[in-house]
Design an enzyme around this catalytic site. Sequence first.
Site, PDB file in Angstrom:
ATOM      1  N   GLY A  94       3.535  -5.028   2.737  1.00  0.00           N
ATOM      2  CA  GLY A  94       2.925  -3.916   2.021  1.00  0.00           C
ATOM      3  C   GLY A  94       2.058  -4.296   0.837  1.00  0.00           C
ATOM      4  O   GLY A  94       1.898  -3.502  -0.095  1.00  0.00           O
ATOM      5  N   SER A  95       1.420  -5.472   0.862  1.00  0.00           N
ATOM      6  CA  SER A  95       0.579  -5.813  -0.293  1.00  0.00           C
ATOM      7  C   SER A  95      -0.687  -4.950  -0.340  1.00  0.00           C
ATOM      8  O   SER A  95      -1.156  -4.593  -1.422  1.00  0.00           O
ATOM      9  CB  SER A  95       0.226  -7.306  -0.321  1.00  0.00           C
ATOM     10  OG  SER A  95      -0.724  -7.610   0.666  1.00  0.00           O
ATOM     11  N   ARG A 142       6.149   5.933  22.995  1.00  0.00           N
ATOM     12  CA  ARG A 142       5.139   6.094  21.937  1.00  0.00           C
ATOM     13  C   ARG A 142       4.877   7.561  21.603  1.00  0.00           C
ATOM     14  O   ARG A 142       4.667   7.914  20.452  1.00  0.00           O
ATOM     15  CB  ARG A 142       3.817   5.467  22.378  1.00  0.00           C
ATOM     16  CG  ARG A 142       3.726   4.024  22.055  1.00  0.00           C
ATOM     17  CD  ARG A 142       2.398   3.432  22.445  1.00  0.00           C
ATOM     18  NE  ARG A 142       2.611   2.032  22.770  1.00  0.00           N
ATOM     19  CZ  ARG A 142       2.722   1.059  21.870  1.00  0.00           C
ATOM     20  NH1 ARG A 142       2.607   1.322  20.594  1.00  0.00           N
ATOM     21  NH2 ARG A 142       2.947  -0.174  22.236  1.00  0.00           N
ATOM     22  N   MET A 148       1.946  -2.417  12.449  1.00  0.00           N
ATOM     23  CA  MET A 148       1.788  -3.222  13.659  1.00  0.00           C
ATOM     24  C   MET A 148       2.219  -2.462  14.928  1.00  0.00           C
ATOM     25  O   MET A 148       2.945  -2.992  15.761  1.00  0.00           O
ATOM     26  CB  MET A 148       2.563  -4.537  13.504  1.00  0.00           C
ATOM     27  CG  MET A 148       2.047  -5.396  12.360  1.00  0.00           C
ATOM     28  SD  MET A 148       0.244  -5.523  12.316  1.00  0.00           S
ATOM     29  CE  MET A 148       0.006  -7.263  12.099  1.00  0.00           C
ATOM     30  N   ARG A 149       1.779  -1.229  15.054  1.00  0.00           N
ATOM     31  CA  ARG A 149       2.013  -0.456  16.287  1.00  0.00           C
ATOM     32  C   ARG A 149       0.677   0.041  16.779  1.00  0.00           C
ATOM     33  O   ARG A 149      -0.136   0.552  15.992  1.00  0.00           O
ATOM     34  CB  ARG A 149       2.887   0.786  16.028  1.00  0.00           C
ATOM     35  CG  ARG A 149       4.261   0.526  15.550  1.00  0.00           C
ATOM     36  CD  ARG A 149       5.160  -0.108  16.552  1.00  0.00           C
ATOM     37  NE  ARG A 149       5.420   0.672  17.743  1.00  0.00           N
ATOM     38  CZ  ARG A 149       5.966   0.157  18.848  1.00  0.00           C
ATOM     39  NH1 ARG A 149       6.258  -1.123  18.913  1.00  0.00           N
ATOM     40  NH2 ARG A 149       6.193   0.925  19.897  1.00  0.00           N
ATOM     41  N   ASN A 151      -8.102   1.405   8.905  1.00  0.00           N
ATOM     42  CA  ASN A 151      -7.279   0.206   9.101  1.00  0.00           C
ATOM     43  C   ASN A 151      -7.939  -0.977   8.396  1.00  0.00           C
ATOM     44  O   ASN A 151      -9.162  -1.027   8.271  1.00  0.00           O
ATOM     45  CB  ASN A 151      -7.153  -0.108  10.601  1.00  0.00           C
ATOM     46  CG  ASN A 151      -6.256  -1.314  10.859  1.00  0.00           C
ATOM     47  OD1 ASN A 151      -5.198  -1.452  10.255  1.00  0.00           O
ATOM     48  ND2 ASN A 151      -6.684  -2.201  11.755  1.00  0.00           N
ATOM     49  N   HIS A 197      -8.152  -5.198   8.630  1.00  0.00           N
ATOM     50  CA  HIS A 197      -7.884  -6.285   9.584  1.00  0.00           C
ATOM     51  C   HIS A 197      -8.316  -7.608   8.947  1.00  0.00           C
ATOM     52  O   HIS A 197      -9.392  -7.685   8.343  1.00  0.00           O
ATOM     53  CB  HIS A 197      -8.646  -6.042  10.894  1.00  0.00           C
ATOM     54  CG  HIS A 197      -8.386  -7.105  11.908  1.00  0.00           C
ATOM     55  ND1 HIS A 197      -7.181  -7.206  12.579  1.00  0.00           N
ATOM     56  CD2 HIS A 197      -9.149  -8.141  12.346  1.00  0.00           C
ATOM     57  CE1 HIS A 197      -7.226  -8.259  13.386  1.00  0.00           C
ATOM     58  NE2 HIS A 197      -8.404  -8.833  13.269  1.00  0.00           N
ATOM     59  N   ASP A 236      -8.154  -2.889  16.875  1.00  0.00           N
ATOM     60  CA  ASP A 236      -9.068  -3.552  15.946  1.00  0.00           C
ATOM     61  C   ASP A 236     -10.533  -3.287  16.275  1.00  0.00           C
ATOM     62  O   ASP A 236     -11.387  -4.176  16.172  1.00  0.00           O
ATOM     63  CB  ASP A 236      -8.769  -5.069  15.887  1.00  0.00           C
ATOM     64  CG  ASP A 236      -7.343  -5.339  15.418  1.00  0.00           C
ATOM     65  OD1 ASP A 236      -6.842  -4.541  14.601  1.00  0.00           O
ATOM     66  OD2 ASP A 236      -6.737  -6.311  15.877  1.00  0.00           O
ATOM     67  N   GLU A 248      -9.013  -8.297   0.981  1.00  0.00           N
ATOM     68  CA  GLU A 248      -8.575  -7.065   1.651  1.00  0.00           C
ATOM     69  C   GLU A 248      -8.240  -6.002   0.614  1.00  0.00           C
ATOM     70  O   GLU A 248      -8.611  -4.829   0.733  1.00  0.00           O
ATOM     71  CB  GLU A 248      -7.329  -7.323   2.515  1.00  0.00           C
ATOM     72  CG  GLU A 248      -7.565  -8.199   3.727  1.00  0.00           C
ATOM     73  CD  GLU A 248      -6.302  -8.387   4.565  1.00  0.00           C
ATOM     74  OE1 GLU A 248      -5.485  -7.451   4.650  1.00  0.00           O
ATOM     75  OE2 GLU A 248      -6.130  -9.476   5.138  1.00  0.00           O
TER      76      GLU A 248
HETATM   77  C1  GAR Z   1      -2.832  -7.835   6.375  1.00  0.00           C
HETATM   78  O1  GAR Z   1      -3.415  -9.104   6.327  1.00  0.00           O
HETATM   79  C2  GAR Z   1      -3.589  -6.930   7.324  1.00  0.00           C
HETATM   80  O2  GAR Z   1      -4.964  -7.181   7.341  1.00  0.00           O
HETATM   81  C3  GAR Z   1      -2.954  -7.302   8.641  1.00  0.00           C
HETATM   82  O3  GAR Z   1      -1.586  -7.417   8.349  1.00  0.00           O
HETATM   83  C4  GAR Z   1      -1.449  -7.883   7.003  1.00  0.00           C
HETATM   84  C5  GAR Z   1      -0.482  -6.973   6.308  1.00  0.00           C
HETATM   85  O4  GAR Z   1      -0.209  -7.441   5.011  1.00  0.00           O
HETATM   86  N1  GAR Z   1      -3.224  -6.296   9.635  1.00  0.00           N
HETATM   87  C6  GAR Z   1      -3.533  -6.569  10.887  1.00  0.00           C
HETATM   88  O5  GAR Z   1      -3.518  -7.703  11.360  1.00  0.00           O
HETATM   89  C7  GAR Z   1      -3.897  -5.367  11.738  1.00  0.00           C
HETATM   90  N2  GAR Z   1      -4.577  -5.750  12.918  1.00  0.00           N
HETATM   91  P1  GAR Z   1       0.395  -6.484   3.923  1.00  0.00           P
HETATM   92  O6  GAR Z   1       1.636  -5.835   4.559  1.00  0.00           O
HETATM   93  O7  GAR Z   1       0.779  -7.380   2.800  1.00  0.00           O
HETATM   94  O8  GAR Z   1      -0.642  -5.463   3.565  1.00  0.00           O
END
Ligand code: GAR
Length: 219
Positions: free
Chosen positions: A16-17, A69, A94-95, A111, A113, A149, A178
């Site tokens: 969750g950053s 789903r 991640m769903r 989203n 990525h 994506d 990000e």
């Molecule tokens: C992040 O790097 C985000 O871009 C990626 O998961 C990480 C979550 O980090 N998302 C994907 O890969 C989606 N396709 P976080 O929980 O610290 O935000």
Amino acid sequence: MTTRRKRTAILISGRGSNMRALIESARDPSYPAEIVLVLSNRPGAAGLGFAAENHIACAVIDHKIYAGRDEFERSLQVLLELHRIELICLAGFMRMLTPWFVGQWQGRLLNVHPALLPAYRGLNTHARALADGVKIHGCTVHFVVPAMDEGPIIAQAAVPVLDSDTPDSLAARVLAEEHVIYSAALASVAEGRLRVEGNRVYCGGPAALPAPLRVPFNG
Ligand code: GAR
């Protein structure tokens, strides 16, 4: 003129950053989105603690307890409607979402990525970028469409790849970007500043032309 801040939900699965960065941006009362709900599909998601400490409504909708789903997403939808959500940010969620759910939120579902889409969709983006020997890598915020994506790109940030990089060191620099572009992208959507035509998102462009990123000889 003051406009009402958009009621925004963040969907997470883990650390969750990005969620934290959005919550921190939204602390500023002039930020055009208000984070009012954090939902996780994983009961142990680390990000839930930060949201709760910040007095944001949190809920877990554990996808494992649903038959499929459709049932999972209908529960998600009920909660989102209950909280009168206007915008959704996926932040490490991640769903895969079904076309039905995505259709409910078209133009209101974002989203982030960890790659410069359309390169490196899917997982392990940093290791794959290093294996390919690219010199520039980065991250993308995009509107969600019913394909993984993919979707109109709202913002991207590029980072140079260093000789010394490992997947973890590269991931850390990309993650910092990000956080910056996600807050900026959500603000532009919440303010209604964007126009989408096909895959292109028009936002008026930067006031000054940014310097190109040249690797290894940017200067
Ligand atoms: C992040 O790097 C985000 O871009 C990626 O998961 C990480 C979550 O980090 N998302 C994907 O890969 C989606 N396709 P976080 O929980 O610290 O935000």
